[in-house]
Design a protein around this motif. Structure first.
Motif, PDB file in Angstrom:
ATOM      1  N   HIS A  73       0.864  -1.174   0.000  1.00 38.31           N
ATOM      2  CA  HIS A  73       0.000   0.000   0.000  1.00 38.31           C
ATOM      3  C   HIS A  73       0.908   1.234   0.000  1.00 38.31           C
ATOM      4  O   HIS A  73       2.083   1.133   0.342  1.00 38.31           O
ATOM      5  CB  HIS A  73      -0.849  -0.049   1.269  1.00 38.31           C
ATOM      6  N   GLY A 112       7.159  12.766  -2.457  1.00 35.65           N
ATOM      7  CA  GLY A 112       7.435  11.679  -1.513  1.00 35.65           C
ATOM      8  C   GLY A 112       6.690  10.402  -1.830  1.00 35.65           C
ATOM      9  O   GLY A 112       6.545   9.542  -0.970  1.00 35.65           O
ATOM     10  N   ILE A 113       6.184  10.268  -3.040  1.00 37.12           N
ATOM     11  CA  ILE A 113       5.576   8.993  -3.415  1.00 37.12           C
ATOM     12  C   ILE A 113       6.187   8.508  -4.729  1.00 37.12           C
ATOM     13  O   ILE A 113       6.610   9.306  -5.551  1.00 37.12           O
ATOM     14  CB  ILE A 113       4.035   9.051  -3.557  1.00 37.12           C
ATOM     15  N   THR A 114       6.201   7.196  -4.870  1.00 41.35           N
ATOM     16  CA  THR A 114       6.729   6.624  -6.097  1.00 41.35           C
ATOM     17  C   THR A 114       5.645   6.677  -7.167  1.00 41.35           C
ATOM     18  O   THR A 114       4.482   6.454  -6.865  1.00 41.35           O
ATOM     19  CB  THR A 114       7.149   5.167  -5.847  1.00 41.35           C
ATOM     20  N   GLY A 133       6.610   1.820   2.899  1.00 39.70           N
ATOM     21  CA  GLY A 133       8.070   1.758   3.041  1.00 39.70           C
ATOM     22  C   GLY A 133       8.799   0.957   1.987  1.00 39.70           C
ATOM     23  O   GLY A 133       9.903   0.482   2.241  1.00 39.70           O
ATOM     24  N   SER A 138      12.253  -2.536  10.562  1.00 41.68           N
ATOM     25  CA  SER A 138      12.070  -1.098  10.544  1.00 41.68           C
ATOM     26  C   SER A 138      13.043  -0.581   9.504  1.00 41.68           C
ATOM     27  O   SER A 138      14.233  -0.475   9.765  1.00 41.68           O
ATOM     28  CB  SER A 138      12.364  -0.502  11.909  1.00 41.68           C
ATOM     29  N   ALA A 139      12.508  -0.310   8.332  1.00 45.35           N
ATOM     30  CA  ALA A 139      13.397   0.042   7.219  1.00 45.35           C
ATOM     31  C   ALA A 139      14.092   1.364   7.499  1.00 45.35           C
ATOM     32  O   ALA A 139      15.249   1.560   7.143  1.00 45.35           O
ATOM     33  CB  ALA A 139      12.603   0.119   5.930  1.00 45.35           C
ATOM     34  N   ARG A 181       7.390   2.066  14.944  1.00 42.90           N
ATOM     35  CA  ARG A 181       6.211   2.878  15.292  1.00 42.90           C
ATOM     36  C   ARG A 181       5.435   2.259  16.446  1.00 42.90           C
ATOM     37  O   ARG A 181       4.791   2.971  17.211  1.00 42.90           O
ATOM     38  CB  ARG A 181       5.284   3.015  14.080  1.00 42.90           C
ATOM     39  N   THR A 191      10.163   1.993  -0.977  1.00 47.65           N
ATOM     40  CA  THR A 191      11.367   2.617  -1.507  1.00 47.65           C
ATOM     41  C   THR A 191      12.443   2.696  -0.420  1.00 47.65           C
ATOM     42  O   THR A 191      13.637   2.598  -0.702  1.00 47.65           O
ATOM     43  CB  THR A 191      11.020   4.002  -2.081  1.00 47.65           C
ATOM     44  N   THR A 192      12.016   2.846   0.830  1.00 48.83           N
ATOM     45  CA  THR A 192      12.990   2.874   1.920  1.00 48.83           C
ATOM     46  C   THR A 192      13.662   1.512   2.048  1.00 48.83           C
ATOM     47  O   THR A 192      14.875   1.427   2.218  1.00 48.83           O
ATOM     48  CB  THR A 192      12.276   3.258   3.233  1.00 48.83           C
ATOM     49  N   ASP A 221       3.050   4.302   0.871  1.00 51.05           N
ATOM     50  CA  ASP A 221       3.776   4.756   2.071  1.00 51.05           C
ATOM     51  C   ASP A 221       4.104   3.680   3.088  1.00 51.05           C
ATOM     52  O   ASP A 221       4.427   4.005   4.216  1.00 51.05           O
ATOM     53  CB  ASP A 221       2.977   5.856   2.797  1.00 51.05           C
ATOM     54  N   ARG A 249      16.019   7.825  -1.072  1.00 45.58           N
ATOM     55  CA  ARG A 249      15.014   7.120  -1.882  1.00 45.58           C
ATOM     56  C   ARG A 249      15.529   7.030  -3.336  1.00 45.58           C
ATOM     57  O   ARG A 249      15.000   7.633  -4.243  1.00 45.58           O
ATOM     58  CB  ARG A 249      13.653   7.781  -1.762  1.00 45.58           C
ATOM     59  N   SER A 279       7.915  -0.710  -6.849  1.00 47.54           N
ATOM     60  CA  SER A 279       6.675  -0.300  -7.520  1.00 47.54           C
ATOM     61  C   SER A 279       5.969   0.778  -6.701  1.00 47.54           C
ATOM     62  O   SER A 279       6.224   0.905  -5.507  1.00 47.54           O
ATOM     63  CB  SER A 279       5.762  -1.513  -7.680  1.00 47.54           C
ATOM     64  N   PRO A 280       5.072   1.549  -7.325  1.00 47.72           N
ATOM     65  CA  PRO A 280       4.344   2.554  -6.562  1.00 47.72           C
ATOM     66  C   PRO A 280       3.197   1.920  -5.772  1.00 47.72           C
ATOM     67  O   PRO A 280       2.691   0.866  -6.160  1.00 47.72           O
ATOM     68  CB  PRO A 280       3.778   3.485  -7.641  1.00 47.72           C
ATOM     69  N   GLY A 281       2.793   2.567  -4.695  1.00 47.09           N
ATOM     70  CA  GLY A 281       1.698   2.022  -3.892  1.00 47.09           C
ATOM     71  C   GLY A 281       0.427   2.833  -4.056  1.00 47.09           C
ATOM     72  O   GLY A 281      -0.657   2.395  -3.669  1.00 47.09           O
ATOM     73  N   HIS A 282       0.551   4.021  -4.635  1.00 43.43           N
ATOM     74  CA  HIS A 282      -0.634   4.859  -4.782  1.00 43.43           C
ATOM     75  C   HIS A 282      -1.556   4.244  -5.818  1.00 43.43           C
ATOM     76  O   HIS A 282      -1.107   3.806  -6.873  1.00 43.43           O
ATOM     77  CB  HIS A 282      -0.219   6.265  -5.210  1.00 43.43           C
TER      78      HIS A 282
HETATM   79  N1  LIG Z   1       8.645   5.055  11.303  1.00 47.07           N
HETATM   80  C1  LIG Z   1       8.999   4.503  10.160  1.00 47.07           C
HETATM   81  N2  LIG Z   1       8.816   5.149   9.022  1.00 47.07           N
HETATM   82  C2  LIG Z   1       9.177   4.564   7.865  1.00 47.07           C
HETATM   83  C3  LIG Z   1       9.742   3.274   7.838  1.00 47.07           C
HETATM   84  N3  LIG Z   1       9.978   2.955   6.568  1.00 47.07           N
HETATM   85  C4  LIG Z   1       9.604   4.007   5.818  1.00 47.07           C
HETATM   86  N4  LIG Z   1       9.117   4.980   6.598  1.00 47.07           N
HETATM   87  C5  LIG Z   1       8.606   6.278   6.195  1.00 47.07           C
HETATM   88  O1  LIG Z   1       7.417   6.080   5.468  1.00 47.07           O
HETATM   89  C6  LIG Z   1       7.304   7.050   4.432  1.00 47.07           C
HETATM   90  C7  LIG Z   1       7.084   6.360   3.116  1.00 47.07           C
HETATM   91  O2  LIG Z   1       8.226   5.645   2.768  1.00 47.07           O
HETATM   92  P1  LIG Z   1       8.497   5.175   1.291  1.00 47.07           P
HETATM   93  O3  LIG Z   1       9.636   4.242   1.356  1.00 47.07           O
HETATM   94  O4  LIG Z   1       8.552   6.328   0.367  1.00 47.07           O
HETATM   95  O5  LIG Z   1       7.159   4.385   1.036  1.00 47.07           O
HETATM   96  P2  LIG Z   1       6.703   3.703  -0.301  1.00 47.07           P
HETATM   97  O6  LIG Z   1       6.019   2.451   0.084  1.00 47.07           O
HETATM   98  O7  LIG Z   1       7.828   3.591  -1.248  1.00 47.07           O
HETATM   99  O8  LIG Z   1       5.654   4.734  -0.827  1.00 47.07           O
HETATM  100  P3  LIG Z   1       5.043   4.794  -2.313  1.00 47.07           P
HETATM  101  O9  LIG Z   1       6.115   4.387  -3.226  1.00 47.07           O
HETATM  102  O10 LIG Z   1       4.597   6.168  -2.535  1.00 47.07           O
HETATM  103  O11 LIG Z   1       3.910   3.845  -2.310  1.00 47.07           O
HETATM  104  C8  LIG Z   1       8.589   7.860   4.461  1.00 47.07           C
HETATM  105  O12 LIG Z   1       8.335   9.052   5.148  1.00 47.07           O
HETATM  106  C9  LIG Z   1       9.536   6.990   5.242  1.00 47.07           C
HETATM  107  O13 LIG Z   1      10.468   7.740   5.931  1.00 47.07           O
HETATM  108  C10 LIG Z   1       9.930   2.610   9.089  1.00 47.07           C
HETATM  109  O14 LIG Z   1      10.405   1.498   9.165  1.00 47.07           O
HETATM  110  N5  LIG Z   1       9.531   3.257  10.200  1.00 47.07           N
END
Ligand SMILES: Nc1nc2c(ncn2[C@@H]2O[C@H](COP(=O)(O)OP(=O)(O)OP(=O)(O)O)[C@@H](O)[C@H]2O)c(=O)[nH]1
Ligand SMILES: [Mg+2]
Length: 1142
Positions: A56, A96-98, A60, A268-269, A179, A62-63, A58, A84, A122-125
């Motif tokens: 979904h 901040g989104i893929t 994480g 916790s990425a 979290r 890309t992190t 956000d 990222r 891949s993107p989650g949006h």
């Molecule tokens: N607290 C916390 N925040 C995280 C963690 N991993 C990622 N985030 C935060 O979550 C947000 C989204 O991270 P992304 O890696 O961009 O998420 P994504 O799944 O790639 O998002 P999309 O590509 O847009 O779908 C960022 O603000 C990150 O800093 C984690 O393990 N803990």
């Protein structure tokens, strides 16, 4: 937080069995991987993993990708989560989104073996879910990420379904565990329960996918068994009926996510850590002397440690003991966070650091942000990349393990069954399964999307650092030149006085730089300049692809197979043994020949040049922009079928009209839109009849990205986009029983409607006034008076409309089947398709009950618009028995009845009528047009031949009365053109009139959205929803958190800016995802005017209180340049007042 014995244990750091140090750290050694190494690894498919990261928005992805990329030394560990890296577009970084899926090849050593990992982020949006489809198609496995706080969200379900549909194996990462510690402040026990719940949720989704598949297979098996066949022999005596549905026997043990199966990592990425149960089992088996096998079984279960008895016992929950997972795993992590982040207890941190044996740099320990120190410790103690990549290497399949089920699914297009494909095609399945890179193996490549790359960034255009040798050579050249120049100057004796000695000295040094451009090979530079067309674009298209069989090389010739390509047909025409390498290939529809351009290794933002790519790898291919629009199958064998189309979950629904700021730049816009269409898997670009250039996108965010792309990349001009064009549908409803003030309506309303129809028709172009009877039956005769149709419009029950809408794809297949039957072609249909058709028919019969609908399903003439839309044309003509649309179900039915001539004209008229309705020329929905009478006065064959005869006496337009002779009518016939055309027009007009004889309504597209919001902002969320005519369907609290999940529906027309508004009003706490859900009738009548006294009283004469439907209708009419009645009414009233005064 539990009372923590391990705090003591950590203080007793000497024993420190709860300060587990990771074993075998030495195998975690990776540096920047050389291209040569990757090329070597590409040749060993057993050690290749093609995988994507799905989740979904956000959660994480890309992190996590950053962590994995950092493990290869491509980025530094410090930048993980900040950079990222795979979000290489500027707008991705800003928002901040893929938005685009992108790939990178990584190297990893697991158990002394080297692996090549082709990773796709891949993107989650939801707006970009088509990008997910393109990624999933190229992979064999997926990492599914779930946010530990948010749990399973709508897109999590969607991506699990996509992975399932594509038959790829998923593993799970539960991310953002930090979290739970820092935000939710859960105790370790609570966190454990929470994690258990999340696993349950994920497994529930997989379970339902599995169940539906087993049931489907079971149904298929039943249908294949000959009917009436009784089980024989003993079995017959023992079993009477088997209702098990096959669920009991089907093996689902490998299907579910469970830490003890090794397919779950907790992580916790952002802090860089992650672990699997296996790691901790290994750690504790070393420290505590318990066998790793036992620990593996008990660490994730209801077991606890009985220290006295030195035993692991069952029943932790019942006895109120701490489960092993809590005691041995979570407690440690919680304590670390407490020491480093919450309490900032330096002494304790030092002890932990020593006991873990990690090395901390001073600048990390002194950093004011405790997270820096935390991440420095964690990345060494429990490196996330190791946990994830170990799991990937062990649990995800290699390209060699592709299942034959997946291959068959990829190769069988539409309703066709695999075993009906030609022999040669079926043999290709072997090539897929072998994944062979032998020279003899046929090349099979699938391109899932086209993406743009900067021409300058392509490896062969890039300035590469010079090798020592080259630097030496160039210096030598420059020196020689310099010497020659000096010699020449000396010879002429014209040494310029202003030439400073420095200049002379600097030259050889500068030559390293200069000569790269100012190369000795001036002629080649000239050539390059000559080739460079000034108008040439900076961007070029690269195909995102995978090799399924064979080896690809630049310059290789392959066939491009279009989606409609049929190997069966072409194999019969092509000469034996024909392949893409043959010197002569005859013209075959949907088959073209192309030459592959450069091949690239996809490295996130960079591309690396490759000389060849063997089977089983993901790659980029240049030079295909002329041949591939969005996706394609490439092969050297003409027997290869095109792959099944990608499963797109999102429906493109947001349309805007686009024009250039300066009209002269129209050609640039047109070109830009064409490129955009090619570069985006789901954006649609079309030119409407009005000449408008329209862009259709999946949602607002997607729209924004497309517009940015157009401006900055593809058209490079200023453009202006209209307000989003909101789609509507038109329908009819049953006459209301009460008026707008809830008073009972008698017959008066009906009379008003009919009156209105008559008025309208008098304005219409049709010279022959239709006859409308009091029940709404419209009768119309063609201008040549040879054909008459009577049509009535009836609203379909809502369930039927929904059913038709949801089975549109099936209806389209049914239509194709009917077409081929009519043409006398036999089409092999899979039993599953037939079953689905039978099911559709049955469900329609169930839903269309009662006197009015008796036997209608059998008499369905066609669906429309476009032959598969949610409207029905019904044959109620008593004298005409035509073959049913369901004829493929029963073989007996096929030959009995034949089509009357001109049958097709009626269908075409209906298609036209349903394509655009009278309210605002939007498509119709949920309307049944029942043809009750269709008379043809003369056989059309006669008519057609007659039309060729010369006529003289009758002037056109001199239409005779009804009493005239038939001969005269015939004589008139020709001046109106062919009778088929007239019948189309008449049917269309009759449908339109019949539609207008009923109460008409607009239908609005609706989104569903799921909003997560905390209690404090809930009120504001409701406020925004209310203002935009949204309805809350459900509200529930997410267990263990203070987050509410609100499910609401919202008209698309009111949705623009909704997500932004919600985000602003709740300070970013709630962010909704809008997904198209269904169409809904707007209850108000767009033509409503007060008629009764009460209504006049209530609404006033002008009735200018809000009529939402009228507003929408007028807005659409105005946009389309249609006549809008609004103003006329205003003037009319004024005039009347004037008139009264006179
Ligand atoms: N607290 C916390 N925040 C995280 C963690 N991993 C990622 N985030 C935060 O979550 C947000 C989204 O991270 P992304 O890696 O961009 O998420 P994504 O799944 O790639 O998002 P999309 O590509 O847009 O779908 C960022 O603000 C990150 O800093 C984690 O393990 N803990
Ligand atoms: Mg991302």
């Amino acid at each position: 937080m539990s009372d923590s014995p391990q705090q003591h244990q950590w203080s007793r750091s000497g024993r420190a069995h709860l300060c587990p140090r990771l074993p075998g750290k030495q195998r975690f050694t990776m540096g920047p991987t050389s291209l040569d190494k990757i090329k070597a690894l590409q040749k060993n498919p057993a050690n290749i993993r093609n995988l994507c990261i799905l989740a979904h928005v956000d959660h994480g992805k890309t992190t996590l990708a950053d962590c994995l990329v950092a493990s290869n030394g491509i980025i530094s560990n410090r930048l993980v989560g900040k950079l990222r890296y795979l979000d290489s577009r500027e707008d991705e970084q800003i928002r901040g989104i893929t938005m685009k899926s992108s790939a990178i090849s990584l190297h990893y050593t697991h158990r002394e073996q080297e692996f090549l990992l082709n990773l796709i982020d891949s993107p989650g949006h939801v707006d970009f879910s088509s990008e997910v489809s393109t990624a999933v198609r190229l992979c064999d496995g997926a990492i599914v990420i779930v946010d530990a706080v948010e749990g399973v969200c709508p897109q999590t379900q969607a991506v699990l379904r996509q992975a399932w549909l594509e038959n790829i194996r998923p593993v799970l990462v539960i991310n953002k565990i930090d979290r739970l510690i820092l935000e939710l402040k859960l105790t370790t026990l609570e966190a454990h329960t929470h994690l258990l719940k999340i696993l349950e949720q994920v497994n529930a989704v997989t379970g339902s996918l599995f169940t539906s598949k087993v049931l489907e297979e079971r149904a298929e098996k039943d249908s294949e068994e000959p009917e009436g066949k009784e089980p024989e022999g003993e079995a017959c005596e023992e079993q009477v009926y088997d209702w098990s549905a096959g669920l009991d026997e089907a093996d689902d043990s490998n299907l579910y996510f469970s830490p003890d199966q090794g397919n779950v990592v907790f992580a916790s990425a952002i802090d860089g850590w992650g672990f699997s149960i296996q790691q901790f089992a290994q750690i504790y088996s070393d420290r505590m002397g318990i066998s790793a096998r036992v620990l593996l079984k008990t660490l994730w279960g209801d077991f606890y440690l009985n220290v006295k008895a030195k035993k692991i016992m069952k029943g932790a929950q019942a006895k109120g003991k701490k489960p092993l997972f809590v005691q041995l795993v979570l407690d440690n992590i919680w304590s670390l966070y407490e020491a480093v982040v919450t309490n900032r207890d330096k002494d304790k941190v030092d002890k932990v650091v020593t006991s873990l044996g990690v090395k901390i740099q001073t600048r990390d320990s002194r950093n004011s942000d405790p997270k820096v120190l935390l991440s420095a410790i964690c990345t060494q103690w429990l490196p996330l990349s190791q946990a994830v990549l170990d799991m990937v290497c062990e649990r995800l399949p290699s390209p060699l393990e592709v299942s034959s089920e997946r291959v068959e699914r990829l190769m069988s297009v539409g309703a066709r069954r695999f075993d009906s494909l030609p022999e040669q095609t079926q043999q290709l399945k072997e090539a897929f399964l072998r994944c062979s890179s032998d020279d003899g193996a046929p090349v099979i490549v699938f391109v899932s999307k086209m993406f743009t790359a900067d021409r300058k960034a392509l490896p062969h255009n890039r300035q590469r650092p010079l090798t020592q040798e080259e630097i030496g050579q160039r210096t030598e050249l420059a020196r020689q030149r310099h010497a020659e120049k000096m010699a020449a100057e000396n010879r002429t004796g014209s040494v310029r006085s202003d030439a400073s000695p420095q200049e002379v000295h600097v030259q050889p040094e500068a030559s390293t730089q200069d000569t790269s451009a100012d190369s000795t090979d001036a002629s080649s530079r000239m050539e390059a300049l000559a080739l460079k067309d000034p108008a040439e674009e900076n961007d070029t298209f690269v195909a995102f692809a995978r090799v399924y069989s064979g080896v690809v090389r630049p310059g290789q010739k392959v066939f491009v197979l279009g989606p409609k390509y049929d190997p069966a047909r072409s194999l019969s025409t092509l000469p034996e043994g024909c392949s893409a390498l043959s010197s002569f290939v005859p013209e075959i529809p949907h088959l073209s020949l192309c030459t592959l351009g450069g091949l690239y290794l996809l490295m996130g933002r960079e591309l690396e040049q490759l000389e060849e790519v063997p089977s089983g790898n993901v790659l980029g291919i240049g030079g295909l922009e002329e041949f591939v629009l969005k996706s394609a199958t490439l092969s050297t064998s003409p027997a290869c079928p095109p792959f099944t189309p990608l499963n797109f979950e999102a429906t493109p629904i947001v349309r805007v009209a686009i024009e250039p700021k300066h009209p002269s730049e129209m050609p640039k816009l047109v070109r830009g839109m064409r490129l955009l269409n090619q570069a985006d898997p789901c954006a649609e670009v079309l030119i409407q009849e009005t000449g408008e250039h329209v862009l259709v996108t999946a949602g607002e965010v997607h729209l924004q990205r497309c517009l940015d792309d157009l401006r900055e990349r593809f058209a490079k001009i200023e453009i202006s986009a209209s307000e989003p064009i909101i789609p509507f549908r038109e329908t009819v409803v049953r006459p209301p029983k009460v008026d707008m003030v809830n008073e009972d309506l008698g017959r008066q309303h009906k009379v008003a409607i009919i009156h209105q129809v008559k008025e309208d028709s008098s304005q219409s172009r049709c010279s022959h006034t239709p006859h409308v009877d009091s029940t709404g039956l419209v009768t119309l005769t063609t201008p040549n008076r040879l054909a008459t149709v009577s049509i009535r419009a009836i609203p379909l029950p809502q369930e039927v409309t929904c059913l038709l809408e949801s089975r549109a794809e099936l209806i389209r297949t049914l239509e194709q089947l009917n077409l081929s039957l009519r043409e006398g072609r036999a089409l092999e249909v899979s039993p599953r398709t037939l079953e689905e058709v039978a099911d559709l028919k049955q469900r329609l019969e169930d839903l269309l009950q009662g006197h009015r609908w008796r036997n209608v399903v059998e008499h369905i003439w066609a669906f429309g618009p476009r032959r598969y839309g949610p409207n029905i044309l019904l044959n109620s003509v008593e004298s005409y028995q035509r073959p049913s649309v369901w004829q493929c179900l029963s073989s007996a039915d096929r030959s009995q009845n034949s089509l009357r001539d001109l049958d097709n004209s009626i269908v075409s008229g209906f298609q036209l009528a349903t394509l655009s309705g009278p309210l605002c020329e939007e498509p119709l929905m949920g309307v049944c047009f029942s043809v009750e009478c269709w008379d043809l006065l003369a056989p059309p064959t006669h008519l057609d031949s007659m039309e060729e005869e010369p006529r003289s006496q009758d002037a056109p337009g001199d239409s005779g009365g009804p009493g005239e002779s038939q001969a005269r009518r015939r004589a008139e016939g020709d001046c109106y053109g062919p009778v088929s055309g007239q019948l189309i027009a008449a049917t269309k007009e009759a449908c339109r009139q019949a539609f207008q004889a009923q109460p008409q309504r607009l239908m609005a597209a609706m989104y569903t959205c799921e909003i997560m919001a905390t209690a404090e902002v809930l009120g504001r969320v409701y406020g925004v929803l209310g203002k935009r005519e949204g309805r809350v369907m459900q509200e529930e609290m997410k267990e263990g958190t203070d987050v509410f999940i609100i499910k609401a529906i919202l008209p698309v027309a009111e949705s623009f800016g909704f997500a932004d508004e919600i985000r602003k009003r709740t300070s970013g706490l709630a962010s909704p995802q809008l997904v198209f859900s269904h169409w809904e009738v707007i209850s108000s009548d767009p033509y409503w005017v007060p008629t009764t006294e009460e209504e006049y009283l209530h609404f006033g004469e002008k009735a200018d209180s809000d009529n939402q439907a009228l507003k929408y209708m007028n807005a659409v009419r105005r946009r389309k340049g249609l006549y809008v009645e609004e103003k006329l009414v205003e003037h009319a009233e004024k005039q009347r007042t004037l008139g009264k005064n006179k």
